[in-house]
Design a protein around this motif. Structure first.
Motif, PDB file in Angstrom:
ATOM      1  N   ALA A 273       0.837  -1.212   0.000  1.00 23.64           N
ATOM      2  CA  ALA A 273       0.000   0.000   0.000  1.00 23.64           C
ATOM      3  C   ALA A 273       0.869   1.257   0.000  1.00 23.64           C
ATOM      4  O   ALA A 273       0.549   2.246  -0.676  1.00 23.64           O
ATOM      5  CB  ALA A 273      -0.926  -0.013   1.213  1.00 23.64           C
ATOM      6  N   LEU A 274       1.971   1.229   0.731  1.00 25.95           N
ATOM      7  CA  LEU A 274       2.880   2.379   0.747  1.00 25.95           C
ATOM      8  C   LEU A 274       3.556   2.567  -0.609  1.00 25.95           C
ATOM      9  O   LEU A 274       3.778   3.697  -1.053  1.00 25.95           O
ATOM     10  CB  LEU A 274       3.939   2.185   1.840  1.00 25.95           C
ATOM     11  CG  LEU A 274       3.440   2.238   3.288  1.00 25.95           C
ATOM     12  CD1 LEU A 274       4.583   1.944   4.255  1.00 25.95           C
ATOM     13  CD2 LEU A 274       2.808   3.593   3.605  1.00 25.95           C
ATOM     14  N   LYS A 277       1.039   4.006  -3.056  1.00 27.78           N
ATOM     15  CA  LYS A 277       0.869   5.430  -2.730  1.00 27.78           C
ATOM     16  C   LYS A 277       1.981   6.262  -3.370  1.00 27.78           C
ATOM     17  O   LYS A 277       1.748   7.347  -3.915  1.00 27.78           O
ATOM     18  CB  LYS A 277       0.859   5.602  -1.203  1.00 27.78           C
ATOM     19  CG  LYS A 277       0.771   7.038  -0.723  1.00 27.78           C
ATOM     20  CD  LYS A 277       0.854   7.077   0.806  1.00 27.78           C
ATOM     21  CE  LYS A 277       0.962   8.506   1.320  1.00 27.78           C
ATOM     22  NZ  LYS A 277       1.161   8.520   2.801  1.00 27.78           N
ATOM     23  N   ASP A 280       1.429   6.478  -7.145  1.00 27.94           N
ATOM     24  CA  ASP A 280       0.374   7.443  -7.431  1.00 27.94           C
ATOM     25  C   ASP A 280       0.897   8.878  -7.354  1.00 27.94           C
ATOM     26  O   ASP A 280       0.466   9.764  -8.106  1.00 27.94           O
ATOM     27  CB  ASP A 280      -0.795   7.273  -6.477  1.00 27.94           C
ATOM     28  CG  ASP A 280      -1.572   5.977  -6.724  1.00 27.94           C
ATOM     29  OD1 ASP A 280      -1.440   5.428  -7.842  1.00 27.94           O
ATOM     30  OD2 ASP A 280      -2.284   5.528  -5.804  1.00 27.94           O
TER      31      ASP A 280
END
Length: 283
Positions: A273-274, A277, A280
Motif C-alpha cells: 500500500a505504501l 501510494k 500514485d
C-alpha cells in the motif's frame, strides 16, 4: 548506536599506535630519541603514536629494532595492515570503473546465507532496477570524479542481483518509507523501480519491510546504510568510503539495531500500500 560507523577501523589503528607507544616507553626512549634511532623527524613519531599517520611495514620494523623488540614486528605489521583494510576509500576502489566494483561483490553475496540490509535513503542494491541503478551510479561517478560507466555498472549490478534467485540464501531488506519518494532518474525509471518492489517483495526468500514515516514511538532512530553478511561482517556505506566491521561486539550492536528497526516495519499488503501510494504520487 553511540559509536561512529568507522569506529572499528579507528579502534584498530589506535590499538597499533598504543602498542608502539608502549614499546617506546618500556624501552625508556623519548619521542625524539626514537626518531633519531629510526632516522626521521620526531613529529612523525608523534603522528604515529596518536594514530594520525599509519606506519608502513618499514616504519614498524625500524621502530621495533630501535626498542629491542624486533620479534614483535610481524604481528604489528599484520595488525596495522588489517586496520587499514577496514577502511577503504571509494575513489581508490572505483579507479577502474564502477562496473568492476559491482563484480567485486559477487562472491561475497554468494557466500552469504543470511543477508540483512537497512537503507534509509536508497532502494537496496539487490532490488534496484537498471534504470534506477544507472541514475544512482552516474551521480556517484560525478561526485567521486571518476569515469562515468554507469550503464555498464548498472547492468553489472542487476546481474549481481540474480543471487536473489539462487538457492541457499535468505534476504531481509529494510527501508524507510522516504526511500519510495526520493526520485532517482526520470519519473518513468522511478515508476519502474517502485513497480519492481511490488514484485520482488513477494519472493519467498525475501523479507521486504518498510518503516512508515508516521511510525510513533520509534524503537530505533534512522541509521546509516549497512549490510550484515551472516554474523561475521557488517559493511557500512559512507559518502567517501566503505567501512567493513569484523569486531564481534560491534557486529552484535548492528544486528541489535537491525532487529529494532525490523520490529517497526510493515510487510505484505501494508508495505504494498505504501509503494502504490508512492507510485500514485508520481502521476
Amino acid at each position: 548506536m553511540s559509536q561512529s560507523p568507522s569506529s572499528s577501523a579507528q579502534a584498530a589503528r589506535e590499538n597499533v599506535a598504543r602498542r608502539l607507544r608502549d614499546l617506546r616507553r618500556n624501552a625508556g626512549l623519548t619521542v625524539t630519541e626514537l626518531a633519531n634511532e629510526c632516522g626521521w623527524h620526531h613529529a612523525k613519531t608523534s603522528r604515529i603514536e596518536n594514530a594520525r599517520t599509519p606506519p608502513s611495514p618499514t616504519d614498524i620494523r625500524l621502530w621495533c629494532r630501535a626498542v629491542g623488540a624486533i620479534d614483535q614486528a610481524p604481528d604489528l605489521i599484520a595488525a596495522s595492515q588489517h586496520a587499514e583494510s577496514l577502511y577503504r576509500e571509494w575513489r581508490q576502489r572505483v579507479r577502474t570503473g564502477l562496473a568492476k566494483l559491482q563484480d567485486s561483490y559477487v562472491e561475497l553475496y554468494r557466500a552469504t546465507e543470511l543477508l540483512r540490509e537497512y537503507s534509509p535513503v536508497l532502494v537496496p542494491g539487490l532490488l534496484q532496477t537498471e534504470g534506477y541503478a544507472r541514475a544512482l551510479l552516474s551521480m556517484s561517478a560525478h561526485f567521486l570524479g571518476v569515469p562515468d560507466d554507469a550503464a555498464q555498472a548498472a547492468a553489472a549490478r542487476v546481474q549481481r542481483s540474480q543471487v536473489i534467485h539462487e538457492p541457499g540464501h535468505r534476504f531481509v531488506l529494510l527501508i524507510e518509507e522516504a526511500v519510495l519518494h526520493y526520485q532517482l532518474g526520470d519519473a518513468e525509471a522511478m515508476a519502474a523501480q517502485l513497480g519492481y518492489l511490488l514484485t520482488a517483495g513477494a519472493l519467498p526468500q525475501v523479507s521486504f519491510g518498510i518503516i512508515p514515516t508516521a511510525t510513533r514511538d520509534r524503537a530505533m532512530w534512522p541509521q546509516e546504510t549497512f549490510t550484515a553478511h551472516d554474523d561475521t561482517l557488517v559493511s557500512v556505506e559512507l559518502a567517501t568510503a566503505e567501512v567493513n566491521i569484523t569486531q564481534p561486539s560491534e557486529i552484535a550492536l548492528y544486528l541489535r539495531a537491525f532487529e529494532q528497526l525490523r520490529s517497526m516495519a510493515v510487510y505484505g499488503a501494508d508495505a504494498r500500500a505504501l509503494i502504490v501510494k508512492a507510485i500514485d504520487a508520481l502521476r
